[in-house]
Structures are given as C-alpha cells and as structure tokens.
Design a protein around this motif. Structure first.
Motif, PDB file in Angstrom:
ATOM      1  N   TRP A 116       0.872  -1.171   0.000  1.00 22.04           N
ATOM      2  CA  TRP A 116       0.000   0.000   0.000  1.00 22.04           C
ATOM      3  C   TRP A 116       0.906   1.218   0.000  1.00 22.04           C
ATOM      4  O   TRP A 116       1.938   1.198  -0.625  1.00 22.04           O
ATOM      5  N   ASP A 117       0.557   2.242   0.727  1.00 23.79           N
ATOM      6  CA  ASP A 117       1.484   3.332   1.006  1.00 23.79           C
ATOM      7  C   ASP A 117       1.280   3.745   2.457  1.00 23.79           C
ATOM      8  O   ASP A 117       0.299   3.370   3.092  1.00 23.79           O
ATOM      9  N   MET A 118       2.222   4.493   2.981  1.00 24.77           N
ATOM     10  CA  MET A 118       2.179   4.825   4.404  1.00 24.77           C
ATOM     11  C   MET A 118       0.990   5.722   4.755  1.00 24.77           C
ATOM     12  O   MET A 118       0.439   5.612   5.843  1.00 24.77           O
ATOM     13  N   THR A 119       0.573   6.577   3.841  1.00 23.03           N
ATOM     14  CA  THR A 119      -0.595   7.424   4.112  1.00 23.03           C
ATOM     15  C   THR A 119      -1.822   6.560   4.321  1.00 23.03           C
ATOM     16  O   THR A 119      -2.570   6.737   5.291  1.00 23.03           O
ATOM     17  N   PHE A 120      -2.043   5.599   3.420  1.00 22.49           N
ATOM     18  CA  PHE A 120      -3.171   4.683   3.552  1.00 22.49           C
ATOM     19  C   PHE A 120      -3.042   3.860   4.838  1.00 22.49           C
ATOM     20  O   PHE A 120      -4.017   3.671   5.567  1.00 22.49           O
ATOM     21  N   ALA A 121      -1.834   3.387   5.144  1.00 24.85           N
ATOM     22  CA  ALA A 121      -1.602   2.590   6.354  1.00 24.85           C
ATOM     23  C   ALA A 121      -1.985   3.376   7.604  1.00 24.85           C
ATOM     24  O   ALA A 121      -2.579   2.823   8.535  1.00 24.85           O
ATOM     25  N   LYS A 122      -1.679   4.667   7.608  1.00 24.11           N
ATOM     26  CA  LYS A 122      -2.037   5.500   8.761  1.00 24.11           C
ATOM     27  C   LYS A 122      -3.545   5.678   8.859  1.00 24.11           C
ATOM     28  O   LYS A 122      -4.106   5.648   9.950  1.00 24.11           O
ATOM     29  N   ILE A 123      -4.208   5.866   7.732  1.00 23.56           N
ATOM     30  CA  ILE A 123      -5.665   6.023   7.734  1.00 23.56           C
ATOM     31  C   ILE A 123      -6.338   4.768   8.283  1.00 23.56           C
ATOM     32  O   ILE A 123      -7.248   4.839   9.104  1.00 23.56           O
ATOM     33  N   PRO A 162      -6.421  -8.702   3.000  1.00 27.34           N
ATOM     34  CA  PRO A 162      -5.533  -7.981   2.081  1.00 27.34           C
ATOM     35  C   PRO A 162      -6.258  -7.511   0.812  1.00 27.34           C
ATOM     36  O   PRO A 162      -5.971  -6.433   0.296  1.00 27.34           O
ATOM     37  N   ASP A 163      -7.222  -8.305   0.349  1.00 21.10           N
ATOM     38  CA  ASP A 163      -7.994  -7.920  -0.835  1.00 21.10           C
ATOM     39  C   ASP A 163      -8.855  -6.693  -0.544  1.00 21.10           C
ATOM     40  O   ASP A 163      -8.955  -5.783  -1.370  1.00 21.10           O
ATOM     41  N   VAL A 164      -9.468  -6.677   0.628  1.00 22.93           N
ATOM     42  CA  VAL A 164     -10.269  -5.514   1.039  1.00 22.93           C
ATOM     43  C   VAL A 164      -9.381  -4.275   1.064  1.00 22.93           C
ATOM     44  O   VAL A 164      -9.736  -3.227   0.526  1.00 22.93           O
ATOM     45  N   LEU A 165      -8.217  -4.398   1.677  1.00 27.09           N
ATOM     46  CA  LEU A 165      -7.319  -3.250   1.788  1.00 27.09           C
ATOM     47  C   LEU A 165      -6.835  -2.773   0.422  1.00 27.09           C
ATOM     48  O   LEU A 165      -6.724  -1.568   0.185  1.00 27.09           O
ATOM     49  N   ARG A 166      -6.564  -3.696  -0.484  1.00 27.42           N
ATOM     50  CA  ARG A 166      -6.153  -3.310  -1.848  1.00 27.42           C
ATOM     51  C   ARG A 166      -7.246  -2.488  -2.522  1.00 27.42           C
ATOM     52  O   ARG A 166      -6.979  -1.467  -3.152  1.00 27.42           O
ATOM     53  N   LEU A 167      -8.488  -2.953  -2.416  1.00 22.59           N
ATOM     54  CA  LEU A 167      -9.605  -2.239  -3.041  1.00 22.59           C
ATOM     55  C   LEU A 167      -9.854  -0.898  -2.364  1.00 22.59           C
ATOM     56  O   LEU A 167     -10.094   0.106  -3.039  1.00 22.59           O
ATOM     57  N   GLN A 168      -9.770  -0.859  -1.044  1.00 27.25           N
ATOM     58  CA  GLN A 168      -9.952   0.411  -0.345  1.00 27.25           C
ATOM     59  C   GLN A 168      -8.861   1.414  -0.738  1.00 27.25           C
ATOM     60  O   GLN A 168      -9.124   2.609  -0.853  1.00 27.25           O
ATOM     61  N   ALA A 169      -7.657   0.922  -0.956  1.00 30.57           N
ATOM     62  CA  ALA A 169      -6.537   1.795  -1.335  1.00 30.57           C
ATOM     63  C   ALA A 169      -6.779   2.474  -2.681  1.00 30.57           C
ATOM     64  O   ALA A 169      -6.265   3.559  -2.933  1.00 30.57           O
ATOM     65  N   ILE A 170      -7.593   1.835  -3.541  1.00 29.19           N
ATOM     66  CA  ILE A 170      -7.919   2.458  -4.841  1.00 29.19           C
ATOM     67  C   ILE A 170      -9.335   3.041  -4.821  1.00 29.19           C
ATOM     68  O   ILE A 170      -9.952   3.228  -5.857  1.00 29.19           O
ATOM     69  N   LYS A 171      -9.815   3.295  -3.602  1.00 30.08           N
ATOM     70  CA  LYS A 171     -11.086   3.993  -3.371  1.00 30.08           C
ATOM     71  C   LYS A 171     -12.337   3.211  -3.767  1.00 30.08           C
ATOM     72  O   LYS A 171     -13.364   3.776  -4.090  1.00 30.08           O
ATOM     73  N   LYS A 172     -12.251   1.886  -3.732  1.00 34.21           N
ATOM     74  CA  LYS A 172     -13.434   1.028  -3.881  1.00 34.21           C
ATOM     75  C   LYS A 172     -13.754   0.542  -2.472  1.00 34.21           C
ATOM     76  O   LYS A 172     -13.198  -0.429  -1.980  1.00 34.21           O
ATOM     77  N   TYR A 173     -14.641   1.286  -1.812  1.00 27.80           N
ATOM     78  CA  TYR A 173     -14.819   1.114  -0.376  1.00 27.80           C
ATOM     79  C   TYR A 173     -15.816   0.045   0.021  1.00 27.80           C
ATOM     80  O   TYR A 173     -15.737  -0.480   1.126  1.00 27.80           O
ATOM     81  N   ASN A 174     -16.799  -0.280  -0.824  1.00 27.89           N
ATOM     82  CA  ASN A 174     -17.855  -1.198  -0.383  1.00 27.89           C
ATOM     83  C   ASN A 174     -17.472  -2.662  -0.605  1.00 27.89           C
ATOM     84  O   ASN A 174     -18.116  -3.402  -1.323  1.00 27.89           O
ATOM     85  N   CYS A 175     -16.399  -3.066   0.079  1.00 28.87           N
ATOM     86  CA  CYS A 175     -15.968  -4.460   0.003  1.00 28.87           C
ATOM     87  C   CYS A 175     -15.650  -4.972   1.412  1.00 28.87           C
ATOM     88  O   CYS A 175     -15.226  -4.224   2.284  1.00 28.87           O
ATOM     89  N   ILE A 176     -15.889  -6.260   1.589  1.00 29.04           N
ATOM     90  CA  ILE A 176     -15.705  -6.921   2.880  1.00 29.04           C
ATOM     91  C   ILE A 176     -15.103  -8.300   2.650  1.00 29.04           C
ATOM     92  O   ILE A 176     -15.106  -8.806   1.526  1.00 29.04           O
ATOM     93  N   ALA A 177     -14.630  -8.904   3.725  1.00 32.76           N
ATOM     94  CA  ALA A 177     -14.101 -10.271   3.650  1.00 32.76           C
ATOM     95  C   ALA A 177     -14.390 -10.993   4.952  1.00 32.76           C
ATOM     96  O   ALA A 177     -14.569 -10.372   6.007  1.00 32.76           O
ATOM     97  N   SER A 178     -14.429 -12.310   4.855  1.00 35.10           N
ATOM     98  CA  SER A 178     -14.455 -13.118   6.072  1.00 35.10           C
ATOM     99  C   SER A 178     -13.004 -13.216   6.536  1.00 35.10           C
ATOM    100  O   SER A 178     -12.088 -12.851   5.810  1.00 35.10           O
ATOM    101  N   LEU A 179     -12.791 -13.719   7.713  1.00 33.59           N
ATOM    102  CA  LEU A 179     -11.435 -13.760   8.269  1.00 33.59           C
ATOM    103  C   LEU A 179     -10.977 -15.195   8.485  1.00 33.59           C
ATOM    104  O   LEU A 179     -11.209 -15.771   9.549  1.00 33.59           O
TER     105      LEU A 179
END
Length: 188
Positions: A30-37, A152-169
């Motif tokens: 990702w990047d550090m800005t996203f990691a902080k958010i 990790p898939d959720v975070l990848r999508l959120q990093a490119i501003k596709k926010y409505n995604c979820i995952a099981s753990l």
C-alpha cells in the motif's frame, strides 16, 4: 476489552514508527498514508514487547490474555501472541476495534502467514466482517457490497477507493455473516 484493543493498537502503531522493515513491507503493498488512515501497525520481533507495555501502563494482564494478545504457556511464562507481524485492526460497523489480523514478515516459512485474534466476547470470526466499518456507508448508498477472499484484498480495493468491500477472516462465509449483509444491501 475494546479499550484494551485500542491501547494495544496504539502500541502497534507506535512500534511501526521504529521499524524500517515493517514500513518497507507496507510500502510494497500500500502506502504509508493509507496505512495511517487504516491504522496499520507492527508487532515487534520480541517475545515480550507488548507484555512489558501492558505491565508498564498498568493494563489488566488477565483481560489481555482473554482477548488473546498475550498468551501463557504450560510453565506459566507469558508471551506476546503477535511477533514480527504487520498488525491490522478488525473493526465493527461502529469503528470499534474488536480484534486484529496480523501478517507474518519474519521470512520463516514455518510461521502461519496470517493470525487472527482469539475468539472473545467482542470478536468471533464466524460473525465478523473485515472492512465493514469502511464499507457500510458506500454499500448502503450503492445497495451493493463486494465479498472478497481476505483482508488484504479488502485493503487493496480500499486503497484504490473502492470502499464497499468486505471479507471473512480465515474461514468460509457463514450464515451469521450473510444475515448481517442482508440487513445492509440487497446485492452481493
């Protein structure tokens, strides 16, 4: 327990500031800005860094064991559950930290790639939805949510501003998770 998770989260975020290795890994994904958010942190490569923090700050050792952040072996020795891992908070829909998922960066092939928090009265992987804290607003607006394989898939999508995604753990999707989704959207 939520307060203890917040305190542990603060510890992990601060530990990230002192680890070039962890920062390098985060920047490769990702990047550090996203990691902080998102609030990504780091569990030091130590058997007792978090435990020492718990003792120094007067946090309740037994409750920290209950949420699984520290463990006790059969000889009574207490140790940190997460060591040398990127630590990502798992939040409920109200943004409370209910647990953590942690990615190994030790390079040890025998280590589990991801470890999730222990089941507790505030966290159960069978009913938790990773990313729901970010996804819910956009999902309601679009009446659609994307169910992806893992955090990790959720975070990848959120990093490119596709926010409505979820995952099981770390488990197959459950009826409890789908019931929650059904209360939010009509399309998956």
């Amino acid at each position: 327990l939520s307060i203890l998770n917040e305190k542990a989260h603060d510890f992990f975020v601060k530990a990230l500031e002192n680890s070039d290795k962890a920062k390098k890994y985060i920047e490769s994904r990702w990047d550090m800005t996203f990691a902080k958010i998102i609030g990504i942190g780091y569990a030091p490569d130590s058997w007792n860094a978090l435990y020492n923090f718990v003792l120094e700050t007067g946090l309740d050792v037994e409750l920290m064991k209950e949420i699984g952040l520290i463990k006790e072996n059969d000889k009574g020795k207490i140790y940190d559950f997460y060591r040398d891992r990127i630590v990502i908070p798992i939040r409920d829909r109200f943004r409370n930290i209910i647990g953590f998922t942690a990615r190994d960066i030790s390079g040890n092939d025998a280590a589990a790639k991801y470890l999730n928090s222990s089941t507790s009265c505030i966290y159960n992987k069978d009913s938790s939805l990773f990313g729901i804290d970010v996804a819910i607003k956009e999902a309601v607006k679009e009446d659609k949510i994307y169910a992806v394989e893992g955090a990790p898939d959720v975070l990848r999508l959120q990093a490119i501003k596709k926010y409505n995604c979820i995952a099981s753990l770390g488990t197959a999707w459950t009826k409890k998770q789908f019931e929650q989704i059904k209360n939010i959207v009509t399309k998956i």
